[in-house]
Design a protein around this motif. Sequence first.
Motif, PDB file in Angstrom:
ATOM      1  N   ASN A   1      -3.116  23.143  -4.419  1.00 10.61           N
ATOM      2  CA  ASN A   1      -1.752  23.596  -4.722  1.00 10.61           C
ATOM      3  C   ASN A   1      -0.960  22.575  -5.528  1.00 10.61           C
ATOM      4  N   GLY A   2      -1.571  21.434  -5.848  1.00  8.00           N
ATOM      5  CA  GLY A   2      -0.906  20.410  -6.653  1.00  8.00           C
ATOM      6  C   GLY A   2      -0.152  19.368  -5.837  1.00  8.00           C
ATOM      7  N   TYR A   3      -0.322  19.355  -4.531  1.00 12.14           N
ATOM      8  CA  TYR A   3       0.391  18.400  -3.684  1.00 12.14           C
ATOM      9  C   TYR A   3      -0.509  17.215  -3.334  1.00 12.14           C
ATOM     10  N   VAL A   4       0.119  16.043  -3.297  1.00  9.82           N
ATOM     11  CA  VAL A   4      -0.577  14.802  -2.958  1.00  9.82           C
ATOM     12  C   VAL A   4       0.016  14.270  -1.655  1.00  9.82           C
ATOM     13  N   ALA A   5      -0.855  13.940  -0.715  1.00 12.55           N
ATOM     14  CA  ALA A   5      -0.398  13.312   0.529  1.00 12.55           C
ATOM     15  C   ALA A   5      -0.159  11.835   0.253  1.00 12.55           C
ATOM     16  N   MET A   6       1.101  11.409   0.431  1.00 12.75           N
ATOM     17  CA  MET A   6       1.486  10.023   0.189  1.00 12.75           C
ATOM     18  C   MET A   6       1.543   9.270   1.520  1.00 12.75           C
TER      19      MET A   6
ATOM     20  N   ASP B   1       0.755   4.048  12.540  1.00 13.93           N
ATOM     21  CA  ASP B   1       1.867   4.971  12.736  1.00 13.93           C
ATOM     22  C   ASP B   1       1.342   6.405  12.639  1.00 13.93           C
ATOM     23  N   PRO B   2       1.509   7.209  13.688  1.00 16.86           N
ATOM     24  CA  PRO B   2       0.952   8.567  13.678  1.00 16.86           C
ATOM     25  C   PRO B   2       1.800   9.600  12.933  1.00 16.86           C
ATOM     26  N   SER B   3       2.922   9.181  12.339  1.00 16.62           N
ATOM     27  CA  SER B   3       3.784  10.156  11.665  1.00 16.62           C
ATOM     28  C   SER B   3       3.069  10.799  10.475  1.00 16.62           C
ATOM     29  N   ASP B   4       3.560  11.957  10.081  1.00 19.83           N
ATOM     30  CA  ASP B   4       2.934  12.745   9.018  1.00 19.83           C
ATOM     31  C   ASP B   4       3.088  12.074   7.657  1.00 19.83           C
ATOM     32  N   PHE B   5       2.136  12.391   6.783  1.00 20.71           N
ATOM     33  CA  PHE B   5       2.231  11.940   5.398  1.00 20.71           C
ATOM     34  C   PHE B   5       3.243  12.804   4.666  1.00 20.71           C
ATOM     35  N   GLU B   6       3.860  12.204   3.645  1.00 18.04           N
ATOM     36  CA  GLU B   6       4.798  12.965   2.818  1.00 18.04           C
ATOM     37  C   GLU B   6       4.007  13.673   1.718  1.00 18.04           C
ATOM     38  N   MET B   7       4.252  14.959   1.567  1.00 11.55           N
ATOM     39  CA  MET B   7       3.569  15.729   0.532  1.00 11.55           C
ATOM     40  C   MET B   7       4.448  15.762  -0.724  1.00 11.55           C
ATOM     41  N   VAL B   8       3.882  15.305  -1.835  1.00  5.43           N
ATOM     42  CA  VAL B   8       4.611  15.225  -3.106  1.00  5.43           C
ATOM     43  C   VAL B   8       3.888  16.095  -4.123  1.00  5.43           C
ATOM     44  N   TYR B   9       4.670  16.889  -4.841  1.00  2.00           N
ATOM     45  CA  TYR B   9       4.078  17.766  -5.854  1.00  2.00           C
ATOM     46  C   TYR B   9       3.784  16.954  -7.113  1.00  2.00           C
ATOM     47  N   ASP B  10       2.500  16.829  -7.439  1.00  2.00           N
ATOM     48  CA  ASP B  10       2.045  16.124  -8.632  1.00  2.00           C
ATOM     49  C   ASP B  10       0.659  16.659  -8.986  1.00  2.00           C
ATOM     50  N   PRO B  11       0.612  17.800  -9.687  1.00  2.00           N
ATOM     51  CA  PRO B  11      -0.686  18.427  -9.970  1.00  2.00           C
ATOM     52  C   PRO B  11      -1.602  17.593 -10.864  1.00  2.00           C
TER      53      PRO B  11
ATOM     54  N   ASN C   1       0.808  -1.226   0.000  1.00  5.98           N
ATOM     55  CA  ASN C   1       0.000   0.000   0.000  1.00  5.98           C
ATOM     56  C   ASN C   1       0.838   1.272   0.000  1.00  5.98           C
ATOM     57  N   MET C   2       2.100   1.176  -0.415  1.00  7.75           N
ATOM     58  CA  MET C   2       2.993   2.341  -0.423  1.00  7.75           C
ATOM     59  C   MET C   2       2.490   3.493  -1.291  1.00  7.75           C
ATOM     60  N   GLU C   3       1.721   3.178  -2.296  1.00 11.40           N
ATOM     61  CA  GLU C   3       1.252   4.197  -3.233  1.00 11.40           C
ATOM     62  C   GLU C   3      -0.246   4.472  -3.101  1.00 11.40           C
ATOM     63  N   THR C   4      -0.878   3.913  -2.094  1.00 15.27           N
ATOM     64  CA  THR C   4      -2.318   4.087  -1.917  1.00 15.27           C
ATOM     65  C   THR C   4      -2.604   5.455  -1.319  1.00 15.27           C
ATOM     66  N   THR C   5      -3.122   6.347  -2.135  1.00 11.63           N
ATOM     67  CA  THR C   5      -3.375   7.717  -1.688  1.00 11.63           C
ATOM     68  C   THR C   5      -4.797   7.939  -1.194  1.00 11.63           C
ATOM     69  N   ARG C   6      -5.645   6.922  -1.366  1.00 14.79           N
ATOM     70  CA  ARG C   6      -7.024   7.088  -0.908  1.00 14.79           C
ATOM     71  C   ARG C   6      -7.549   5.761  -0.365  1.00 14.79           C
ATOM     72  N   THR C   7      -7.954   5.786   0.900  1.00 17.31           N
ATOM     73  CA  THR C   7      -8.550   4.606   1.528  1.00 17.31           C
ATOM     74  C   THR C   7     -10.058   4.843   1.632  1.00 17.31           C
ATOM     75  N   GLU C   8     -10.756   3.966   2.332  1.00 18.97           N
ATOM     76  CA  GLU C   8     -12.210   4.095   2.467  1.00 18.97           C
ATOM     77  C   GLU C   8     -12.624   5.408   3.124  1.00 18.97           C
ATOM     78  N   ASP C   9     -11.795   5.893   4.053  1.00 16.59           N
ATOM     79  CA  ASP C   9     -12.147   7.156   4.724  1.00 16.59           C
ATOM     80  C   ASP C   9     -11.614   8.387   3.991  1.00 16.59           C
ATOM     81  N   GLY C  10     -11.044   8.199   2.799  1.00 19.89           N
ATOM     82  CA  GLY C  10     -10.605   9.319   1.977  1.00 19.89           C
ATOM     83  C   GLY C  10      -9.199   9.812   2.242  1.00 19.89           C
ATOM     84  N   THR C  11      -8.502   9.228   3.211  1.00 19.67           N
ATOM     85  CA  THR C  11      -7.127   9.642   3.527  1.00 19.67           C
ATOM     86  C   THR C  11      -6.141   8.643   2.940  1.00 19.67           C
ATOM     87  N   PRO C  12      -4.863   9.021   2.856  1.00 23.54           N
ATOM     88  CA  PRO C  12      -3.860   8.064   2.380  1.00 23.54           C
ATOM     89  C   PRO C  12      -3.717   6.896   3.361  1.00 23.54           C
ATOM     90  N   TYR C  13      -3.174   5.802   2.864  1.00 20.90           N
ATOM     91  CA  TYR C  13      -2.921   4.635   3.705  1.00 20.90           C
ATOM     92  C   TYR C  13      -1.955   5.036   4.814  1.00 20.90           C
TER      93      TYR C  13
END
Length: 148
Positions: A102-107, A84-94, A30-42
Amino acid sequence: MPFLSSLNISASGMTAQRLRLDIASQNISNMETTRTEDGTPYRRKMVVFQEEKQDFRTALRRAESGIYGDRNPGGVVVTEIAEDPSDFEMVYDPQHPDADENGYVAMPNVDLIKETTDAMAATHAYTANITAFNAIKLMAQKALEIGK
């Protein structure tokens, strides 16, 4: 502690490490799963272990009364699969469908190196438990041969 209950201790370790390896595999897949059932990244999952033991007083009472084998005298149990409560990585991919204004995707907060290391550690721990299990089994077989 009865001799053969050591098999249960090794078996509990093997079961716990297998689950740990399963969770590491789930995280990697699930490293690339940006949307789960609740709408947030994995969100990365972690296995929480706890020692399973009985206190000395209980063990002594059971030994005095001749009760053996109805409770695991040791080993490990999985108490929780935590996120894991750590933050998601924000990647620029408009161009990504989950990009913000702003064109950023939470990974997902999954790191391949961490997961690979965790999987390797789980594999080594599993192998160590198999080795202990086989040693106990061999001792039991040799003990049975004494009576021949």
